[in-house]
Design a protein around this motif. Structure first.
Motif, PDB file in Angstrom:
ATOM      1  N   LEU A 125      12.832  -0.539  -3.401  1.00  0.00           N
ATOM      2  CA  LEU A 125      11.893  -1.606  -3.040  1.00  0.00           C
ATOM      3  C   LEU A 125      12.237  -2.220  -1.681  1.00  0.00           C
ATOM      4  O   LEU A 125      11.342  -2.645  -0.948  1.00  0.00           O
ATOM      5  CB  LEU A 125      11.870  -2.676  -4.123  1.00  0.00           C
ATOM      6  CG  LEU A 125      11.247  -2.232  -5.442  1.00  0.00           C
ATOM      7  CD1 LEU A 125      11.475  -3.286  -6.516  1.00  0.00           C
ATOM      8  CD2 LEU A 125       9.778  -1.955  -5.269  1.00  0.00           C
ATOM      9  N   ALA A 126      13.523  -2.257  -1.330  1.00  0.00           N
ATOM     10  CA  ALA A 126      13.914  -2.786  -0.021  1.00  0.00           C
ATOM     11  C   ALA A 126      13.392  -1.890   1.095  1.00  0.00           C
ATOM     12  O   ALA A 126      12.870  -2.372   2.105  1.00  0.00           O
ATOM     13  CB  ALA A 126      15.430  -2.925   0.068  1.00  0.00           C
ATOM     14  N   LYS A 127      13.507  -0.583   0.912  1.00  0.00           N
ATOM     15  CA  LYS A 127      12.970   0.346   1.912  1.00  0.00           C
ATOM     16  C   LYS A 127      11.459   0.220   2.006  1.00  0.00           C
ATOM     17  O   LYS A 127      10.891   0.215   3.101  1.00  0.00           O
ATOM     18  CB  LYS A 127      13.370   1.772   1.555  1.00  0.00           C
ATOM     19  CG  LYS A 127      12.909   2.798   2.555  1.00  0.00           C
ATOM     20  CD  LYS A 127      13.354   4.180   2.162  1.00  0.00           C
ATOM     21  CE  LYS A 127      12.814   5.220   3.131  1.00  0.00           C
ATOM     22  NZ  LYS A 127      13.157   6.581   2.714  1.00  0.00           N
ATOM     23  N   LEU A 128      10.818   0.075   0.857  1.00  0.00           N
ATOM     24  CA  LEU A 128       9.369  -0.097   0.840  1.00  0.00           C
ATOM     25  C   LEU A 128       8.963  -1.414   1.486  1.00  0.00           C
ATOM     26  O   LEU A 128       7.903  -1.510   2.099  1.00  0.00           O
ATOM     27  CB  LEU A 128       8.858  -0.020  -0.594  1.00  0.00           C
ATOM     28  CG  LEU A 128       7.354  -0.083  -0.804  1.00  0.00           C
ATOM     29  CD1 LEU A 128       6.677   1.095  -0.118  1.00  0.00           C
ATOM     30  CD2 LEU A 128       7.040  -0.089  -2.274  1.00  0.00           C
ATOM     31  N   SER A 129       9.811  -2.427   1.373  1.00  0.00           N
ATOM     32  CA  SER A 129       9.522  -3.722   1.996  1.00  0.00           C
ATOM     33  C   SER A 129       9.500  -3.627   3.512  1.00  0.00           C
ATOM     34  O   SER A 129       8.832  -4.413   4.177  1.00  0.00           O
ATOM     35  CB  SER A 129      10.570  -4.754   1.586  1.00  0.00           C
ATOM     36  OG  SER A 129      10.556  -4.966   0.213  1.00  0.00           O
ATOM     37  N   LEU A 130      10.235  -2.696   4.060  1.00  0.00           N
ATOM     38  CA  LEU A 130      10.255  -2.536   5.517  1.00  0.00           C
ATOM     39  C   LEU A 130       9.060  -1.734   6.026  1.00  0.00           C
ATOM     40  O   LEU A 130       8.558  -2.007   7.112  1.00  0.00           O
ATOM     41  CB  LEU A 130      11.557  -1.861   5.946  1.00  0.00           C
ATOM     42  CG  LEU A 130      12.822  -2.678   5.697  1.00  0.00           C
ATOM     43  CD1 LEU A 130      14.050  -1.844   6.025  1.00  0.00           C
ATOM     44  CD2 LEU A 130      12.804  -3.962   6.500  1.00  0.00           C
ATOM     45  N   LEU A 131       8.618  -0.755   5.263  1.00  0.00           N
ATOM     46  CA  LEU A 131       7.529   0.128   5.709  1.00  0.00           C
ATOM     47  C   LEU A 131       6.494   0.330   4.597  1.00  0.00           C
ATOM     48  O   LEU A 131       6.370   1.422   4.039  1.00  0.00           O
ATOM     49  CB  LEU A 131       8.095   1.495   6.108  1.00  0.00           C
ATOM     50  CG  LEU A 131       9.166   1.498   7.187  1.00  0.00           C
ATOM     51  CD1 LEU A 131       9.829   2.857   7.267  1.00  0.00           C
ATOM     52  CD2 LEU A 131       8.566   1.100   8.511  1.00  0.00           C
ATOM     53  N   PRO A 132       5.707  -0.693   4.259  1.00  0.00           N
ATOM     54  CA  PRO A 132       4.786  -0.538   3.126  1.00  0.00           C
ATOM     55  C   PRO A 132       3.483   0.184   3.440  1.00  0.00           C
ATOM     56  O   PRO A 132       2.819   0.673   2.534  1.00  0.00           O
ATOM     57  CB  PRO A 132       4.506  -1.982   2.708  1.00  0.00           C
ATOM     58  CG  PRO A 132       4.626  -2.760   3.962  1.00  0.00           C
ATOM     59  CD  PRO A 132       5.715  -2.073   4.742  1.00  0.00           C
ATOM     60  N   PHE A 133       3.112   0.266   4.693  1.00  0.00           N
ATOM     61  CA  PHE A 133       1.808   0.844   5.034  1.00  0.00           C
ATOM     62  C   PHE A 133       1.941   2.322   5.332  1.00  0.00           C
ATOM     63  O   PHE A 133       2.872   2.765   5.983  1.00  0.00           O
ATOM     64  CB  PHE A 133       1.185   0.101   6.213  1.00  0.00           C
ATOM     65  CG  PHE A 133       0.901  -1.327   5.874  1.00  0.00           C
ATOM     66  CD1 PHE A 133      -0.193  -1.664   5.113  1.00  0.00           C
ATOM     67  CD2 PHE A 133       1.774  -2.324   6.264  1.00  0.00           C
ATOM     68  CE1 PHE A 133      -0.435  -2.970   4.756  1.00  0.00           C
ATOM     69  CE2 PHE A 133       1.544  -3.635   5.917  1.00  0.00           C
ATOM     70  CZ  PHE A 133       0.438  -3.962   5.162  1.00  0.00           C
ATOM     71  N   GLY A 134       0.991   3.076   4.828  1.00  0.00           N
ATOM     72  CA  GLY A 134       1.039   4.520   4.958  1.00  0.00           C
ATOM     73  C   GLY A 134       1.811   5.166   3.826  1.00  0.00           C
ATOM     74  O   GLY A 134       2.133   6.347   3.884  1.00  0.00           O
ATOM     75  N   THR A 135       2.128   4.414   2.794  1.00  0.00           N
ATOM     76  CA  THR A 135       2.858   4.961   1.648  1.00  0.00           C
ATOM     77  C   THR A 135       1.910   5.170   0.472  1.00  0.00           C
ATOM     78  O   THR A 135       0.867   4.534   0.366  1.00  0.00           O
ATOM     79  CB  THR A 135       3.981   4.021   1.202  1.00  0.00           C
ATOM     80  OG1 THR A 135       3.427   2.752   0.835  1.00  0.00           O
ATOM     81  CG2 THR A 135       5.002   3.824   2.299  1.00  0.00           C
ATOM     82  N   THR A 136       2.326   6.069  -0.388  1.00  0.00           N
ATOM     83  CA  THR A 136       1.598   6.331  -1.619  1.00  0.00           C
ATOM     84  C   THR A 136       2.587   6.216  -2.771  1.00  0.00           C
ATOM     85  O   THR A 136       3.697   6.740  -2.694  1.00  0.00           O
ATOM     86  CB  THR A 136       0.993   7.748  -1.607  1.00  0.00           C
ATOM     87  OG1 THR A 136       0.187   7.889  -0.439  1.00  0.00           O
ATOM     88  CG2 THR A 136       0.151   7.994  -2.834  1.00  0.00           C
ATOM     89  N   ILE A 137       2.191   5.532  -3.829  1.00  0.00           N
ATOM     90  CA  ILE A 137       3.034   5.395  -5.006  1.00  0.00           C
ATOM     91  C   ILE A 137       2.571   6.433  -6.025  1.00  0.00           C
ATOM     92  O   ILE A 137       1.411   6.421  -6.448  1.00  0.00           O
ATOM     93  CB  ILE A 137       2.953   3.972  -5.569  1.00  0.00           C
ATOM     94  CG1 ILE A 137       3.450   2.981  -4.526  1.00  0.00           C
ATOM     95  CG2 ILE A 137       3.755   3.860  -6.860  1.00  0.00           C
ATOM     96  CD1 ILE A 137       3.193   1.549  -4.856  1.00  0.00           C
ATOM     97  N   VAL A 138       3.483   7.330  -6.401  1.00  0.00           N
ATOM     98  CA  VAL A 138       3.167   8.426  -7.290  1.00  0.00           C
ATOM     99  C   VAL A 138       3.864   8.196  -8.628  1.00  0.00           C
ATOM    100  O   VAL A 138       5.054   7.890  -8.670  1.00  0.00           O
ATOM    101  CB  VAL A 138       3.645   9.768  -6.684  1.00  0.00           C
ATOM    102  CG1 VAL A 138       3.348  10.930  -7.612  1.00  0.00           C
ATOM    103  CG2 VAL A 138       3.035   9.991  -5.323  1.00  0.00           C
ATOM    104  N   THR A 139       3.122   8.325  -9.715  1.00  0.00           N
ATOM    105  CA  THR A 139       3.686   8.201 -11.048  1.00  0.00           C
ATOM    106  C   THR A 139       4.044   9.580 -11.553  1.00  0.00           C
ATOM    107  O   THR A 139       3.235  10.509 -11.497  1.00  0.00           O
ATOM    108  CB  THR A 139       2.677   7.552 -12.015  1.00  0.00           C
ATOM    109  OG1 THR A 139       2.308   6.266 -11.504  1.00  0.00           O
ATOM    110  CG2 THR A 139       3.266   7.379 -13.399  1.00  0.00           C
ATOM    111  N   TYR A 140       5.274   9.743 -12.006  1.00  0.00           N
ATOM    112  CA  TYR A 140       5.669  11.007 -12.598  1.00  0.00           C
ATOM    113  C   TYR A 140       6.163  10.759 -14.020  1.00  0.00           C
ATOM    114  O   TYR A 140       6.699   9.723 -14.317  1.00  0.00           O
ATOM    115  CB  TYR A 140       6.737  11.728 -11.771  1.00  0.00           C
ATOM    116  CG  TYR A 140       8.021  10.958 -11.573  1.00  0.00           C
ATOM    117  CD1 TYR A 140       9.069  11.090 -12.473  1.00  0.00           C
ATOM    118  CD2 TYR A 140       8.185  10.095 -10.490  1.00  0.00           C
ATOM    119  CE1 TYR A 140      10.238  10.382 -12.293  1.00  0.00           C
ATOM    120  CE2 TYR A 140       9.353   9.391 -10.312  1.00  0.00           C
ATOM    121  CZ  TYR A 140      10.379   9.549 -11.215  1.00  0.00           C
ATOM    122  OH  TYR A 140      11.537   8.838 -11.026  1.00  0.00           O
TER     123      TYR A 140
END
Length: 141
Positions: A125-140
């Protein structure tokens, strides 16, 4: 090899991953997910105050769902020029504070052996907090 992977995915032995993910999400919600999810939700509400911030607020709400229940989900990073510009604005205004709080909570969790999986989720979540745009959250599963 593909056939073996299909069989393993559908086998009874793989169902333990679903149970452990569910148990991990319940424990996560109690011990840290509620606070982090609410932080993302409140940040999204603050971005919604201005018309220009609505796309950023929408992304905050998506990440808030991930923050409440992160086990069983993976973040795939991508992007382009638009994502870079939004990430830059985000980082200067809100991202750094959410990243610091997630990283500090991750360090606290990693002090104990039992807390290491929770600490790894905090670092995700910390990494995602730095670069949230252009990401996709995938459920596996």
């Amino acid at each position: 090899m593909i056939i073996v992977n299909d069989i393993l995915e559908k086998s009874f032995l793989n169902r333990g991953g679903v149970i452990m993910g569910c148990l991990g999400n319940i424990l996560w919600f109690i011990f840290g997910g509620l606070v982090q999810g609410l932080a993302w939700f409140l940040t999204g509400c603050l971005w919604y105050i201005s018309i220009v911030g609505i796309p950023i607020g929408l992304q905050c709400f998506k990440i808030s769902k991930l923050s409440f229940f992160p086990f069983g989900k993976e973040v795939v990073y991508g992007g382009g020029v638009g994502s870079f510009l939004l990430n830059l604005i985000w980082l200067l205004i809100s991202g750094i504070w959410l990243a610091i709080s997630s990283a500090l909570l991750g360090v606290v969790f990693c002090v104990t052996v039992v807390g290491i999986p929770f600490g790894l989720q905090c670092f995700k979540l910390a990494k995602l907090s730095l670069l949230p745009f252009g990401t996709t959250i995938v459920t596996y599963r």
